[in-house]
Design an enzyme around this catalytic site. Sequence first.
Site, PDB file in Angstrom:
ATOM      1  CG  HIS A   1      52.115 -49.433 -25.227  1.00 26.92           C
ATOM      2  ND1 HIS A   1      52.512 -49.314 -23.924  1.00 26.92           N
ATOM      3  CD2 HIS A   1      52.866 -48.511 -25.900  1.00 26.92           C
ATOM      4  CE1 HIS A   1      53.455 -48.398 -23.812  1.00 26.92           C
ATOM      5  NE2 HIS A   1      53.684 -47.891 -25.007  1.00 26.92           N
TER       6      HIS A   1
ATOM      7  NE  ARG B   1      55.059 -45.103 -20.463  1.00 25.53           N
ATOM      8  CZ  ARG B   1      55.391 -45.279 -21.751  1.00 25.53           C
ATOM      9  NH1 ARG B   1      54.493 -45.130 -22.701  1.00 25.53           N
ATOM     10  NH2 ARG B   1      56.624 -45.614 -22.085  1.00 25.53           N
TER      11      ARG B   1
ATOM     12  CD  GLU C   1      50.500 -50.401 -21.398  1.00 28.33           C
ATOM     13  OE1 GLU C   1      51.546 -50.831 -21.916  1.00 28.33           O
ATOM     14  OE2 GLU C   1      50.040 -49.277 -21.633  1.00 28.33           O
TER      15      GLU C   1
HETATM   16  N1  LIG Z   1      52.093 -44.965 -26.919  1.00 28.71           N
HETATM   17  C1  LIG Z   1      53.357 -45.086 -27.291  1.00 28.71           C
HETATM   18  O1  LIG Z   1      53.750 -46.078 -27.867  1.00 28.71           O
HETATM   19  C2  LIG Z   1      54.313 -43.960 -27.024  1.00 28.71           C
HETATM   20  C3  LIG Z   1      55.360 -43.672 -27.914  1.00 28.71           C
HETATM   21  C4  LIG Z   1      56.228 -42.603 -27.633  1.00 28.71           C
HETATM   22  C5  LIG Z   1      56.044 -41.861 -26.479  1.00 28.71           C
HETATM   23  N2  LIG Z   1      55.060 -42.202 -25.614  1.00 28.71           N
HETATM   24  C6  LIG Z   1      54.826 -41.429 -24.391  1.00 28.71           C
HETATM   25  O2  LIG Z   1      54.358 -40.132 -24.772  1.00 28.71           O
HETATM   26  C7  LIG Z   1      54.709 -39.177 -23.756  1.00 28.71           C
HETATM   27  C8  LIG Z   1      55.376 -37.966 -24.404  1.00 28.71           C
HETATM   28  O3  LIG Z   1      56.577 -38.374 -25.008  1.00 28.71           O
HETATM   29  P1  LIG Z   1      57.585 -37.291 -25.632  1.00 28.71           P
HETATM   30  O4  LIG Z   1      58.636 -38.068 -26.308  1.00 28.71           O
HETATM   31  O5  LIG Z   1      56.801 -36.258 -26.350  1.00 28.71           O
HETATM   32  O6  LIG Z   1      58.164 -36.654 -24.279  1.00 28.71           O
HETATM   33  P2  LIG Z   1      58.790 -35.188 -24.108  1.00 28.71           P
HETATM   34  O7  LIG Z   1      59.586 -35.239 -22.858  1.00 28.71           O
HETATM   35  O8  LIG Z   1      59.421 -34.739 -25.384  1.00 28.71           O
HETATM   36  O9  LIG Z   1      57.480 -34.262 -23.882  1.00 28.71           O
HETATM   37  C9  LIG Z   1      56.738 -34.255 -22.687  1.00 28.71           C
HETATM   38  C10 LIG Z   1      56.241 -32.826 -22.458  1.00 28.71           C
HETATM   39  O10 LIG Z   1      55.395 -32.822 -21.319  1.00 28.71           O
HETATM   40  C11 LIG Z   1      55.625 -31.596 -20.620  1.00 28.71           C
HETATM   41  N3  LIG Z   1      55.183 -31.708 -19.226  1.00 28.71           N
HETATM   42  C12 LIG Z   1      55.809 -32.316 -18.185  1.00 28.71           C
HETATM   43  N4  LIG Z   1      55.073 -32.177 -17.060  1.00 28.71           N
HETATM   44  C13 LIG Z   1      53.974 -31.467 -17.412  1.00 28.71           C
HETATM   45  C14 LIG Z   1      52.830 -31.002 -16.695  1.00 28.71           C
HETATM   46  N5  LIG Z   1      52.684 -31.266 -15.394  1.00 28.71           N
HETATM   47  N6  LIG Z   1      51.887 -30.294 -17.371  1.00 28.71           N
HETATM   48  C15 LIG Z   1      52.018 -30.043 -18.687  1.00 28.71           C
HETATM   49  N7  LIG Z   1      53.087 -30.439 -19.428  1.00 28.71           N
HETATM   50  C16 LIG Z   1      54.039 -31.155 -18.786  1.00 28.71           C
HETATM   51  C17 LIG Z   1      57.127 -31.384 -20.730  1.00 28.71           C
HETATM   52  O11 LIG Z   1      57.459 -30.022 -20.544  1.00 28.71           O
HETATM   53  C18 LIG Z   1      57.395 -31.837 -22.168  1.00 28.71           C
HETATM   54  O12 LIG Z   1      57.358 -30.740 -23.056  1.00 28.71           O
HETATM   55  C19 LIG Z   1      55.593 -39.953 -22.770  1.00 28.71           C
HETATM   56  O13 LIG Z   1      54.774 -40.407 -21.712  1.00 28.71           O
HETATM   57  C20 LIG Z   1      56.088 -41.152 -23.571  1.00 28.71           C
HETATM   58  O14 LIG Z   1      56.462 -42.230 -22.763  1.00 28.71           O
HETATM   59  C21 LIG Z   1      54.179 -43.210 -25.870  1.00 28.71           C
HETATM   60  O1  LIG Z   2      58.004 -45.396 -24.412  1.00 27.18           O
HETATM   61  C1  LIG Z   2      57.922 -45.680 -25.598  1.00 27.18           C
HETATM   62  O2  LIG Z   2      58.865 -45.555 -26.412  1.00 27.18           O
HETATM   63  C2  LIG Z   2      56.610 -46.132 -26.125  1.00 27.18           C
HETATM   64  O3  LIG Z   2      55.673 -46.257 -25.118  1.00 27.18           O
HETATM   65  C3  LIG Z   2      56.703 -47.376 -26.977  1.00 27.18           C
HETATM   66  O4  LIG Z   2      56.915 -48.544 -26.242  1.00 27.18           O
HETATM   67  P1  LIG Z   2      57.215 -49.904 -27.057  1.00 27.18           P
HETATM   68  O5  LIG Z   2      58.627 -49.818 -27.532  1.00 27.18           O
HETATM   69  O6  LIG Z   2      57.025 -51.016 -26.085  1.00 27.18           O
HETATM   70  O7  LIG Z   2      56.258 -49.972 -28.185  1.00 27.18           O
END
Ligand SMILES: NC(=O)c1ccc[n+]([C@@H]2O[C@H](COP(=O)([O-])OP(=O)(O)OC[C@H]3O[C@@H](n4cnc5c(N)ncnc54)[C@H](O)[C@@H]3O)[C@@H](O)[C@H]2O)c1
Ligand SMILES: O=C(O)[C@H](O)COP(=O)(O)O
Length: 589
Positions: free
Chosen positions: A325, A277, A306
């Site tokens: 994104h 994020r 965004e």
């Molecule tokens: N760019 C995209 O399209 C996209 C797609 C999927 C997920 N994401 C984002 O990626 C991130 C991770 O997603 P995920 O599904 O792996 O989540 P998740 O909850 O499985 O993993 C997050 C990890 O971060 C750790 N964490 C929390 N606070 C922390 C801190 N202060 N220091 C260190 N570690 C900490 C948690 O313990 C957890 O293991 C989220 O922000 C999600 O929204 C983005």
């Molecule tokens: O939170 C999510 O699942 C990712 O950031 C992806 O977002 P999107 O579905 O808008 O691509």
Amino acid sequence: MATTPLSLSSVFSSKLSTTHSIFPTRRKELNRRRIIVVTSSAGGGGKPTILVAEKLGQAGIDLLRKFANVDCSYDLSLEELCTKISLCDALIVRSGTKVGRDVFESSRGRLKVVGRAGVGIDNVDLAAATEYGCLVVNAPTANTVAAAEHGIALLTAMARNVAQADASIKSGKWMRSKYVGVSLVGKTLAVLGFGKVGSEVARRARGLGMHVITHDPYAPADRARAIGVELVSFEVAISNADFISLHLPLTAATSKMLNDETFARMKRGVRIVNVARGGVIDEEALLRALDSGIVAQAALDVFTVEPPVKDNKLVLHESVTATPHLGASTMEAQEGVAIEIAEAVVGALQGELAATAVNAPMVPPEVLRELKPYVVLAEKLGRLAVQLVTGGSGVNAVKVTYASSRSPDDLDTRLLRAMVIKGIIEPISSVFINLVNSDYVAKQRGVKISEERMVLDGSPENPIEYITVCIANVESRFASALSASGEIKVEGRVKQGVPSLTKVGLFGVDVSLEGSVILCRQVDQPGMIGRVGSILGDENVNVSFMSVGRIAPGKQAVMAIGVDEQPSKETLKRIGDISAIEEFVFLKL
Ligand SMILES: NC(=O)c1ccc[n+]([C@@H]2O[C@H](COP(=O)([O-])OP(=O)(O)OC[C@H]3O[C@@H](n4cnc5c(N)ncnc54)[C@H](O)[C@@H]3O)[C@@H](O)[C@H]2O)c1
Ligand SMILES: O=C(O)[C@H](O)COP(=O)(O)O
């Protein structure tokens, strides 16, 4: 991958890692009273209507069409969305549609389910959804691999200047020496956040020959070890990394985690990837770090705002590779997410509860009324306990003890357990926890919750005398919070309707759980309360409570101070500098 929606009965009967079965015989009766969460007021042809407001994989649309009238209308203005919504029973969005209070208001009670086809639900106003009785479900697992693959794509593209070289050759240039890259093999990658996406990135980076370290105080060490990754402190991670990849949720603790101060502690020439994020990085500070050369390159998929403004300096920076994104945007992930969300939405409209429900107002009022202060107590104890964790083998063994003179049949602790889980998991993730999804989320994260009943003599007037929350196999940033057996242990009671902290480790204290708490361990001596109180007073920080628990006069004591506002870093440092104070910690409730 699709998740299986759970029916209400399966949610309530799911076997968890409880040491004692605490489901009361009243369960059937409670189930009867809460059986329907969602009743759809079907529109045309007796079918409900589902508005799909952002592009969704065809498999999901097909699944929805078997059950409902499906209106796929993309790029709606807020006004158009608000007009359409009053004719819809469910709405499906990705991250590009803001589902705010005005949308729920405009639905005039017809909207029963919002499905977020993805993980983050930052774009949905959960409080408003709950207030309007609308269930929100998401699809948290189907895009994990896509996000990890995009992280690796950005890592390799950045290291070899792929985007910059592509733009250059397309403009008619042939600049071979300008775009000499750096190699990945043998370099150290620090993965910040070792959850679903972070662990997949780590696994792939190992395959590229990188030395991978990770910082995540809440991740199980054995999961990291299993893929040859070392769990380290934040400091070790950022100061040793050649590359840093972010996989954290955006929370109060991670907001602007990479900032001027942390950039200054990194190796000169570090390279940064962010597919988590935008808000995890202070974007102004990143710009400064890029210009000064501390950060050699960055690859960004996500931004604080965004889409970013047209002339966003980071996006335009020569050393930045940017994508709009796209982490979750693969054909496969979008099909998977579409199926996952379609099943959850259809299930919810049929009166089932999806395992991925993120809100659900479903506690019978009479149970809630009695348990209300204990519910707050349970959440705050969980929140306190997890903030005391600093490392170890991750938060994976939590024991909750309820001391009560009530018969087990007369005490339904499911809500309390859910609230302890909420308190423990919410501060460290982007997941929202309620009675419906708490056990599911805990299990998914490898957190075993065991419950114990301590049966007390006496009048069963209060449902519970005290609740204890213990986290085992972890290190604490406040050593005095450890019990004799080495677990983090906090205990609380409801006193005159107010949840209070009554024990930390071996020390008895007495502080109401409102605002925030400072815990200090000191050598017991006169004048300490006054000294700390006056330092807080200097900054106008209002002290709501103070109490001292000691082992014996003149020996060590723990002082608990309740404060209404968060003291500044300088004030906390002044407290820490008092020579009699051996350790202290500030905890947000
Ligand atoms: N760019 C995209 O399209 C996209 C797609 C999927 C997920 N994401 C984002 O990626 C991130 C991770 O997603 P995920 O599904 O792996 O989540 P998740 O909850 O499985 O993993 C997050 C990890 O971060 C750790 N964490 C929390 N606070 C922390 C801190 N202060 N220091 C260190 N570690 C900490 C948690 O313990 C957890 O293991 C989220 O922000 C999600 O929204 C983005
Ligand atoms: O939170 C999510 O699942 C990712 O950031 C992806 O977002 P999107 O579905 O808008 O691509």
